[in-house]
Design a protein around this motif. Structure first.
Motif, PDB file in Angstrom:
ATOM      1  N   UNK A  75       0.826  -1.207   0.000  1.00 56.88           N
ATOM      2  CA  UNK A  75       0.000   0.000   0.000  1.00 56.88           C
ATOM      3  C   UNK A  75       0.862   1.258   0.000  1.00 56.88           C
ATOM      4  N   UNK A  76       1.931   1.252   0.785  1.00 56.99           N
ATOM      5  CA  UNK A  76       2.811   2.418   0.843  1.00 56.99           C
ATOM      6  C   UNK A  76       3.462   2.692  -0.512  1.00 56.99           C
ATOM      7  N   UNK A  77       3.961   1.646  -1.163  1.00 55.54           N
ATOM      8  CA  UNK A  77       4.624   1.850  -2.452  1.00 55.54           C
ATOM      9  C   UNK A  77       3.626   2.343  -3.500  1.00 55.54           C
ATOM     10  N   UNK A  78       2.409   1.807  -3.479  1.00 57.77           N
ATOM     11  CA  UNK A  78       1.395   2.231  -4.445  1.00 57.77           C
ATOM     12  C   UNK A  78       0.978   3.687  -4.217  1.00 57.77           C
ATOM     13  N   UNK A  79       0.776   4.053  -2.950  1.00 60.55           N
ATOM     14  CA  UNK A  79       0.356   5.420  -2.660  1.00 60.55           C
ATOM     15  C   UNK A  79       1.442   6.428  -3.020  1.00 60.55           C
ATOM     16  N   UNK A 128      -3.983 -12.251  -0.518  1.00 64.34           N
ATOM     17  CA  UNK A 128      -4.882 -11.585   0.428  1.00 64.34           C
ATOM     18  C   UNK A 128      -4.321 -10.221   0.819  1.00 64.34           C
ATOM     19  N   UNK A 129      -3.034 -10.168   1.109  1.00 68.29           N
ATOM     20  CA  UNK A 129      -2.405  -8.909   1.504  1.00 68.29           C
ATOM     21  C   UNK A 129      -2.383  -7.913   0.344  1.00 68.29           C
ATOM     22  N   UNK A 130      -2.051  -8.390  -0.851  1.00 66.00           N
ATOM     23  CA  UNK A 130      -1.983  -7.480  -1.994  1.00 66.00           C
ATOM     24  C   UNK A 130      -3.372  -6.948  -2.352  1.00 66.00           C
ATOM     25  N   UNK A 131      -4.362  -7.810  -2.334  1.00 69.22           N
ATOM     26  CA  UNK A 131      -5.729  -7.364  -2.634  1.00 69.22           C
ATOM     27  C   UNK A 131      -6.178  -6.301  -1.645  1.00 69.22           C
ATOM     28  N   UNK A 132      -5.862  -6.503  -0.363  1.00 70.19           N
ATOM     29  CA  UNK A 132      -6.232  -5.521   0.662  1.00 70.19           C
ATOM     30  C   UNK A 132      -5.478  -4.207   0.467  1.00 70.19           C
ATOM     31  N   UNK A 133      -4.198  -4.292   0.076  1.00 72.99           N
ATOM     32  CA  UNK A 133      -3.409  -3.078  -0.154  1.00 72.99           C
ATOM     33  C   UNK A 133      -3.965  -2.265  -1.320  1.00 72.99           C
ATOM     34  N   UNK A 134      -4.394  -2.946  -2.377  1.00 73.53           N
ATOM     35  CA  UNK A 134      -5.002  -2.245  -3.509  1.00 73.53           C
ATOM     36  C   UNK A 134      -6.315  -1.594  -3.080  1.00 73.53           C
ATOM     37  N   UNK A 135      -7.083  -2.307  -2.252  1.00 75.55           N
ATOM     38  CA  UNK A 135      -8.314  -1.730  -1.703  1.00 75.55           C
ATOM     39  C   UNK A 135      -8.000  -0.478  -0.886  1.00 75.55           C
ATOM     40  N   UNK A 136      -6.940  -0.534  -0.072  1.00 71.66           N
ATOM     41  CA  UNK A 136      -6.536   0.641   0.712  1.00 71.66           C
ATOM     42  C   UNK A 136      -6.208   1.826  -0.195  1.00 71.66           C
ATOM     43  N   UNK A 137      -5.501   1.548  -1.277  1.00 73.83           N
ATOM     44  CA  UNK A 137      -5.149   2.615  -2.218  1.00 73.83           C
ATOM     45  C   UNK A 137      -6.395   3.260  -2.784  1.00 73.83           C
ATOM     46  N   UNK A 138      -7.342   2.456  -3.246  1.00 71.11           N
ATOM     47  CA  UNK A 138      -8.541   2.997  -3.884  1.00 71.11           C
ATOM     48  C   UNK A 138      -9.426   3.757  -2.883  1.00 71.11           C
ATOM     49  N   UNK A 139      -9.425   3.310  -1.639  1.00 72.62           N
ATOM     50  CA  UNK A 139     -10.191   4.041  -0.627  1.00 72.62           C
ATOM     51  C   UNK A 139      -9.599   5.431  -0.407  1.00 72.62           C
TER      52      UNK A 139
END
Length: 442
Positions: A310-314, A342-353
């Protein structure tokens, strides 16, 4: 600090879906899989029988793309000090250089090379003659491992090729490419498993932005198909169970996923400053507009992968800003592992939120599994082709999206948008992402 805009002008691949760009794209669009019975290893004693091999890549000089005769001779001469992973990396790089059309229109002092790579394991046959000789010279009472160890310095080591180590050093792909093409600028290697490519791409783009080079040839190569590496992976990582149809084994983000598929491959791109590319009239395949890296160590009280990704994506999307806009697709790593997905899917969800909007998500590993350090390079080339064709490829074998993924998976044929954000990470917690937009040279 020149802050030059950095563009991509050449692409090269060695992949299980083909070693030419047209073949790769046609297979992606048709939904073909590169996963089949492993042919390069005896699998009778291995727990895996299927993988994604680059069966078109034989190591012959014809696999390296169009080359001048003198360059052909140089590469042929050095094949004895290149293992398969290095050969694939050099071939992908030479293909990208040829595809860019750079030719002799370059100042060697301003050209560099940067490669991502796995640590490369020596093949057991390198020591076979030495071990055989040790066994022959051991006393009958000491014909065991301790006797072989004692005999090794005098009887074993002299039978080992004195150049064997050069075949397996992870800095050798960039060294070979720089020597073959007389690149005298920055030269380096990054060895961070699956995150190697995006880290290499970011560093190379930064070098051009700083004005330290006009041209950077960036590649990445890797393999999980190897006598020792395959055994190593099956002992420490989660690998896919065999299926009657092996093409269904890699199932990123699907509820039924049960592990990664082992593969091999390499990819490369040519980076140039926009001014350099425009001056020679080069076709621009994309512009790098942002990147981000993160490292979060495992701990009992946190999902370190989710945090790092999530940090790298943001960071990547934030740095890209208006250049990326809101019309793009995300290319996920999609290892097809239970916890990692599971972790990557959640991180992408965090980014979109955080962003307040979503983008379609694809994952090319569903077509060819985990190519190690080479995977992300091939994946980015896939997305660049999608941007050029204005047609996206979906995620194979995705029937039931996991609950952590509160976003829409890409569908084959839909528009890819004007850019791509690519994500990669290691299970140890290193994550890196890059953002590339379609050619916008105005």
């Amino acid at each position: 600090m020149s802050k030059s805009r950095v563009v991509i002008t050449g692409l090269g691949v060695v992949s299980p879906l083909g070693c030419e760009l047209d073949n790769l794209w046609d297979n992606l669009l048709a939904g073909h899989s590169g996963i089949s019975p492993i042919e390069s290893l005896p699998t009778a004693s291995l727990p895996v029988k299927y993988g994604a091999e680059c069966k078109e890549f034989t190591g012959d000089i014809e696999n390296y793309g169009p080359l001048e005769k003198s360059l052909q001779r140089s590469i042929k001469k050095n094949m004895k000090v290149m293992c398969r992973e290095i050969e694939m990396g050099v071939a992908a790089a030479q293909k990208a250089l040829s595809h860019s059309g750079l030719g002799d229109q370059r100042n060697p002092e301003h050209c560099g090379c940067l490669f991502g790579c796995d640590y490369i394991l020596t093949r057991p046959e390198e020591y076979a003659d030495g071990l055989r000789n040790c066994r022959q010279h051991c006393q009958p009472s000491r014909n065991d491992l301790s006797g072989w160890v004692e005999a090794w310095p005098q009887q074993g080591l002299p039978k080992v090729n004195p150049l064997w180590l050069l075949k397996y050093l992870p800095n050798m792909p960039n060294s070979h490419v720089s020597i073959y093409n007389d690149f005298r600028g920055p030269n380096n290697a990054i060895t961070v498993r699956e995150a190697s490519w995006n880290l290499s791409l970011a560093e190379a783009a930064s070098i051009i932005q700083r004005g330290c080079a006009d041209v950077m040839l960036v590649g990445s190569t890797g393999s999980r198909i190897h006598p020792l590496r395959t055994l190593h992976v099956t002992l420490i990582d989660e690998y896919a169970s065999s299926q009657p149809d092996p093409s269904t084994m890699s199932r990123p983000f699907d509820a039924s996923r049960d592990g990664m598929v082992l593969g091999e491959g390499a990819g490369a791109v040519m980076l140039e400053s926009l001014e350099h590319a425009q001056a020679r009239g080069a076709k621009v395949w994309g512009e790098i507009v942002g990147w981000g890296e993160s490292m979060v160590c495992p701990a009992a009280d946190r999902d370190h992968l989710r945090m790092a990704i999530a940090q790298s994506l943001k960071l990547t999307v934030g740095r890209a800003g208006g250049a990326l806009g809101q019309d793009w697709h995300l290319h996920a790593q999609g290892l097809s592992m239970t916890g990692g997905d599971r972790s990557e899917a959640a991180a992408i969800t965090d980014l979109y939120q955080d962003l307040g909007y979503t983008a379609p998500v694809t994952a090319a590993k569903s077509y060819f599994g985990n190519l190690g350090a080479g995977a992300a390079a091939v994946e980015l080339v896939c997305s660049l082709l999608a941007l050029d064709k204005q047609q996206l490829f979906g995620i194979r074998n995705l029937k039931q999206l996991i609950p952590e993924a509160r976003w829409q998976p890409a569908q084959t044929g839909q528009l890819p948008g004007n850019g791509v954000v690519h994500c990669s990470y290691t299970l140890q917690g290193q994550a890196a992402s890059v953002a590339v937009v379609r050619a916008q040279t105005g």
